[in-house]
Scaffold this motif. Structure first.
Motif, PDB file in Angstrom:
ATOM      1  N   ASP A  17     -10.485  20.922 -14.392  1.00 16.10           N
ATOM      2  CA  ASP A  17      -9.028  21.003 -14.269  1.00 16.10           C
ATOM      3  C   ASP A  17      -8.288  20.351 -15.437  1.00 16.10           C
ATOM      4  O   ASP A  17      -7.078  20.535 -15.575  1.00 16.10           O
ATOM      5  CB  ASP A  17      -8.569  20.357 -12.955  1.00 16.10           C
ATOM      6  N   LYS A  54     -15.169  20.409 -10.723  1.00 16.63           N
ATOM      7  CA  LYS A  54     -13.766  20.825 -10.651  1.00 16.63           C
ATOM      8  C   LYS A  54     -12.847  19.785 -11.277  1.00 16.63           C
ATOM      9  O   LYS A  54     -11.868  20.121 -11.951  1.00 16.63           O
ATOM     10  CB  LYS A  54     -13.355  21.090  -9.207  1.00 16.63           C
ATOM     11  N   ARG A  55     -13.150  18.501 -11.069  1.00 16.34           N
ATOM     12  CA  ARG A  55     -12.326  17.438 -11.641  1.00 16.34           C
ATOM     13  C   ARG A  55     -12.292  17.530 -13.162  1.00 16.34           C
ATOM     14  O   ARG A  55     -11.244  17.363 -13.786  1.00 16.34           O
ATOM     15  CB  ARG A  55     -12.856  16.076 -11.173  1.00 16.34           C
ATOM     16  N   THR A  83     -24.397  12.866  -7.464  1.00 18.58           N
ATOM     17  CA  THR A  83     -24.077  13.724  -6.311  1.00 18.58           C
ATOM     18  C   THR A  83     -25.343  14.245  -5.639  1.00 18.58           C
ATOM     19  O   THR A  83     -25.258  14.796  -4.542  1.00 18.58           O
ATOM     20  CB  THR A  83     -23.216  14.927  -6.739  1.00 18.58           C
ATOM     21  N   ARG A  94     -23.726   9.307  -3.160  1.00 15.92           N
ATOM     22  CA  ARG A  94     -22.667  10.161  -3.693  1.00 15.92           C
ATOM     23  C   ARG A  94     -21.321   9.900  -3.029  1.00 15.92           C
ATOM     24  O   ARG A  94     -21.231   9.668  -1.831  1.00 15.92           O
ATOM     25  CB  ARG A  94     -23.034  11.633  -3.522  1.00 15.92           C
ATOM     26  N   ARG A  95     -20.276   9.900  -3.858  1.00 11.84           N
ATOM     27  CA  ARG A  95     -18.895   9.798  -3.389  1.00 11.84           C
ATOM     28  C   ARG A  95     -18.192  11.141  -3.456  1.00 11.84           C
ATOM     29  O   ARG A  95     -17.167  11.346  -2.821  1.00 11.84           O
ATOM     30  CB  ARG A  95     -18.141   8.768  -4.233  1.00 11.84           C
ATOM     31  N   GLU A  96     -18.734  12.040  -4.275  1.00 13.20           N
ATOM     32  CA  GLU A  96     -18.199  13.393  -4.424  1.00 13.20           C
ATOM     33  C   GLU A  96     -19.354  14.378  -4.380  1.00 13.20           C
ATOM     34  O   GLU A  96     -20.507  14.016  -4.622  1.00 13.20           O
ATOM     35  CB  GLU A  96     -17.473  13.556  -5.768  1.00 13.20           C
ATOM     36  N   THR A  97     -19.046  15.615  -4.102  1.00 12.54           N
ATOM     37  CA  THR A  97     -20.050  16.659  -4.225  1.00 12.54           C
ATOM     38  C   THR A  97     -20.125  17.090  -5.685  1.00 12.54           C
ATOM     39  O   THR A  97     -19.234  16.790  -6.490  1.00 12.54           O
ATOM     40  CB  THR A  97     -19.703  17.867  -3.354  1.00 12.54           C
ATOM     41  N   GLU A  98     -21.166  17.797  -6.037  1.00 12.71           N
ATOM     42  CA  GLU A  98     -21.308  18.270  -7.408  1.00 12.71           C
ATOM     43  C   GLU A  98     -20.159  19.198  -7.783  1.00 12.71           C
ATOM     44  O   GLU A  98     -19.617  19.128  -8.892  1.00 12.71           O
ATOM     45  CB  GLU A  98     -22.643  18.995  -7.582  1.00 12.71           C
ATOM     46  N   LEU A  99     -19.746  20.039  -6.853  1.00 14.78           N
ATOM     47  CA  LEU A  99     -18.637  20.954  -7.130  1.00 14.78           C
ATOM     48  C   LEU A  99     -17.336  20.202  -7.357  1.00 14.78           C
ATOM     49  O   LEU A  99     -16.507  20.604  -8.184  1.00 14.78           O
ATOM     50  CB  LEU A  99     -18.473  21.946  -5.970  1.00 14.78           C
ATOM     51  N   GLU A 100     -17.140  19.097  -6.638  1.00 18.02           N
ATOM     52  CA  GLU A 100     -15.923  18.299  -6.820  1.00 18.02           C
ATOM     53  C   GLU A 100     -15.893  17.643  -8.197  1.00 18.02           C
ATOM     54  O   GLU A 100     -14.835  17.565  -8.838  1.00 18.02           O
ATOM     55  CB  GLU A 100     -15.823  17.245  -5.714  1.00 18.02           C
ATOM     56  N   VAL A 101     -17.043  17.159  -8.665  1.00 13.36           N
ATOM     57  CA  VAL A 101     -17.104  16.566  -9.999  1.00 13.36           C
ATOM     58  C   VAL A 101     -16.810  17.621 -11.057  1.00 13.36           C
ATOM     59  O   VAL A 101     -16.019  17.409 -11.985  1.00 13.36           O
ATOM     60  CB  VAL A 101     -18.486  15.923 -10.256  1.00 13.36           C
TER      61      VAL A 101
END
Length: 268
Positions: free
Chosen positions: A177, A173-174, A159, A164-171
């Motif tokens: 969760d 959060k994934r 990221t 990057r395909r996702e932001t660091e926060l998205e990774v």
């Protein structure tokens, strides 16, 4: 004779929910299954409705495999169970008994965010037991995933690049969760400040959401002076004191797998 009347003459056609099977499908593996049914308590009950377009047991098995594949458990541990772990010593029996109790209360344990550390040498059952716990949690309806720390770090570090395909926060959060996250090979990295921070970001988010985590590491929980002099580092060196504190809370546990490896042993 209408299908419903013919079905009423067959006691096996009455389903547990009160409906009546009027047409059956046939599965080579599981035998016959109700395909069309009617509800005698409903108006127009002579009009059958589709219940199963395919064998329900086959459909359930396929769904189970799909959920299992999302867990990313290595094929080597796909069939592992707690009962399948060979406990030959008193220490092994204590660990096995603890994890059996953990799994019996899996819903309460996951709801409370109880977490585990499995620490010890190679080949002594850490991954076996961690994956077995995850399978129990999955069967109880929880989302689970197995990942190595190097893979997790690679996803986060990507990221920071143009690919990057996702932001660091998205990774983060994934992974945050998931109801249960297993992180393997903790301590196989260099334990740099960036790695410790990234791991804390993931586990800190999970801690805030009361999510359960299992860390698997070959690094010992503590080291002697002789080991320290030889360059052996304790687990806390790789995960940081703040992360270690998360696993000292009530309900969580750090378990040392101090017995010898099962690999390469032969039975007489």
């Amino acid at each position: 004779m209408p299908d419903v009347l013919r079905a009423l003459a067959d006691p096996d056609s009455f389903l547990p929910d009160g409906r009546v099977a009027t047409q059956w499908g046939c599965c080579e593996k599981h035998g016959r299954y109700p395909k069309f049914v009617v509800d005698p308590d409903e108006p127009g009950y002579l009009r059958p409705t589709l219940l199963h377009s395919e064998c329900p047991k086959c459909a359930a098995e396929r769904a189970h495999k799909q959920r299992f594949s999302r867990m990313a458990i290595p094929k080597r541990y796909a069939d592992c169970t707690i009962n399948g772990f060979k406990a030959e010593t008193e220490e092994q029996r204590r660990v096995k008994a603890y994890l059996i109790d953990f799994c019996k209360a899996i819903k309460d344990r996951i709801a409370h965010g109880d977490s585990l550390i499995f620490s010890g040498g190679c080949g002594n059952g850490k991954s076996h037991l961690a994956c077995a716990v995850a399978k129990v949690a999955m069967d109880a309806g929880f989302s689970c995933q197995f990942v190595t720390l190097s893979h997790l770090m690679a996803e986060i570090h990507e990221t920071w690049t143009d690919r990057r395909r996702e932001t660091e926060l998205e990774v983060i959060k994934r992974y945050a969760d998931l109801d249960l996250l297993i992180i393997d090979e903790v301590g196989a990295q260099y334990g740099t400040a960036a790695e410790v921070k990234s791991l804390f970001d993931v586990l800190g988010e999970r801690y805030g959401e009361m999510r359960s985590t299992i860390l698997i590491s070959n690094a010992p929980l503590s080291v002697t002076k002789q080991q320290a002099a030889a360059g052996v580092k304790p687990l806390v060196s790789f995960i940081g004191e703040r992360v270690m504190d998360r696993f000292r809370e009530e309900g969580s546990a750090a378990i040392g797998f101090t017995w010898e490896s099962h690999r390469g042993r032969t039975e007489k």
